[in-house]
Design an enzyme around this catalytic site. Structure first.
Site, PDB file in Angstrom:
ATOM      1  N   LYS A   7     -20.337  52.640 118.783  1.00 39.49           N
ATOM      2  CA  LYS A   7     -19.588  53.505 117.867  1.00 39.49           C
ATOM      3  C   LYS A   7     -19.025  52.752 116.664  1.00 39.49           C
ATOM      4  CE  LYS A   7     -20.285  57.315 120.110  1.00 39.49           C
ATOM      5  NZ  LYS A   7     -21.013  58.451 119.544  1.00 39.49           N
TER       6      LYS A   7
HETATM    7  N1  PMP Z   1     -22.118  56.250 125.923  1.00 36.82           N
HETATM    8  C1  PMP Z   1     -20.808  56.240 125.643  1.00 36.82           C
HETATM    9  C2  PMP Z   1     -19.905  55.407 126.475  1.00 36.82           C
HETATM   10  C3  PMP Z   1     -20.317  57.009 124.576  1.00 36.82           C
HETATM   11  O1  PMP Z   1     -18.999  56.994 124.298  1.00 36.82           O
HETATM   12  C4  PMP Z   1     -21.218  57.810 123.842  1.00 36.82           C
HETATM   13  C5  PMP Z   1     -20.705  58.646 122.709  1.00 36.82           C
HETATM   14  N2  PMP Z   1     -20.119  59.866 123.051  1.00 36.82           N
HETATM   15  C6  PMP Z   1     -22.577  57.817 124.198  1.00 36.82           C
HETATM   16  C7  PMP Z   1     -22.992  57.011 125.234  1.00 36.82           C
HETATM   17  C8  PMP Z   1     -23.595  58.690 123.514  1.00 36.82           C
HETATM   18  O2  PMP Z   1     -23.862  58.289 122.203  1.00 36.82           O
HETATM   19  P1  PMP Z   1     -24.097  59.399 121.094  1.00 36.82           P
HETATM   20  O3  PMP Z   1     -22.780  60.091 120.886  1.00 36.82           O
HETATM   21  O4  PMP Z   1     -24.532  58.651 119.890  1.00 36.82           O
HETATM   22  O5  PMP Z   1     -25.111  60.353 121.587  1.00 36.82           O
END
Ligand code: PMP
Length: 345
Positions: free
Chosen positions: A48
């Site tokens: 992120k």
């Molecule tokens: N794994 C974790 C620990 C996350 O916080 C997130 C984000 N919500 C994701 C995977 C998934 O990534 P994305 O939001 O880019 O689909």
């Protein structure tokens, strides 16, 4: 001071360029070669960081974010941590609406990074005024000089991964990648990487990981939002109770669903076999990979990249707590661990 190779102006310069690490033991009997893109090597310890930096810098470029303004976001924890980190460096206030499902570790970390945190009930509908979406929206309306990142509905979330994670994986595999396996929450990671990779080679297969209790897999297959698919589950950051526009479903070839229990055990297994201390969704992604292998998805010449989104330290009170595992009913006579802590009195 003259610039040395490993000296940086601030922590933000360390975002991205994460390593691709070969998986050895867990995939020893699988057909093909397997590599993990280990996003915990970002300075905020998750993927992120990439979207926080990209979205905030884009808002600055567009002149909609000015010094001292407030950045608001809904987050399971990781995006919030990254936004808080970027806000500190760039001088913004940071307000985060977090789901009560997020681990206590994550919520405390956000507070430690100077953010104001609102913890909102997890098991309410997205349009309920108490949901973290509605709380963030209300705060944005109330606070002058605020922007709402809205990662689930922000194209810049996809762009961040299209610009960085995708090209990194293509380069790191010398263009030989055949499959990408990635968790889908907002969908920004999988959609952005997929867009870049499929532009280079449309034959690359992109497989999304979803949770039981989430609508994404069914929506992908039928383009129908079925709220009967929605029920509580424990994995944070994976799956959704709404359809995010940051997910480009046309760029995903198929979805696999994984259980809370198997994902938790698999996260522990990754840590204990590969020496990579990974988060819950990394366990979910690895669990999906196991299921895909068992279904005969991969062949000996395949080069498979799996995304490990964050670090295990965020789950000390969950997946890595024997008590939590026991409370969930995740230990049975086969999987119960013997404590390896000995107290000398
Ligand atoms: N794994 C974790 C620990 C996350 O916080 C997130 C984000 N919500 C994701 C995977 C998934 O990534 P994305 O939001 O880019 O689909």
């Amino acid at each position: 001071m003259e610039k040395n190779k490993n000296v940086f102006d601030n922590v933000l310069q360390l975002i991205g360029s994460t390593p691709l690490i070969k998986l050895n033991k867990m995939t020893a009997n699988f057909d093909g070669e397997y590599y993990a893109k280990v996003e915990a090597f970002n300075p905020g310890h998750s993927s992120k960081d990439r979207i926080a930096l990209h979205i905030i810098e884009e808002a600055e470029r567009q002149g909609i974010l000015n010094p001292g303004d407030t950045i608001i976001e809904t987050t399971s924890g990781n995006t919030g941590f990254s936004i808080a980190m970027v806000s500190i460096i760039k001088g913004y206030e940071c307000i985060l609406a977090v789901s009560s499902k997020s681990s206590a570790d994550k919520i405390d970390m956000l507070k430690s990074m100077g953010a104001k945190v609102y913890v909102c009930p997890a098991h309410v509908k997205a349009d309920d005024p108490r949901s973290y979406y509605q709380v963030a929206k209300r705060l944005h309306e109330e606070i002058k000089g605020s922007i709402y990142i809205n990662q689930y509905f922000n194209q810049l979330n996809i762009d961040a991964h299209y610009n960085t994670t995708g090209p990194e994986i293509w380069d790191q595999t010398n263009g030989e990648i055949t499959h990408l396996v990635a968790c889908s929450g907002t969908g920004g990671t999988i959609s952005g990487i997929s867009k870049y990779l499929k532009e280079q080679n449309p034959n690359i297969k992109v497989i999304g990981v979803d949770a039981y209790g989430s609508v994404l897999k069914k929506y992908h297959e039928t383009r129908e939002f079925d709220d009967k698919e929605i029920y509580p589950y424990r994995i944070e950051g994976l799956g959704k109770n709404l359809i995010p526009t940051a997910t480009d479903f046309d760029l995903i070839d198929k979805f696999v669903k994984v259980t809370d229990e198997q994902s938790a055990h698999t996260a522990r297994e990754v840590s204990n076999t590969e020496g990579l201390f990974v988060g819950y969704t990394s366990g979910a992604a690895m669990q999906a990979l196991k299921q895909l292998e068992a279904e005969g998805e991969f062949s000996p010449s395949d080069k498979v990249v799996v995304i490990f989104p964050d670090h295990g330290s965020r789950y000390m009170s969950k997946v890595y707590s024997d008590k939590w595992m026991e409370d969930q009913g995740f230990f049975d006579s086969k999987t119960a661990t013997v404590s390896t802590i000995e107290y000398i009195k």
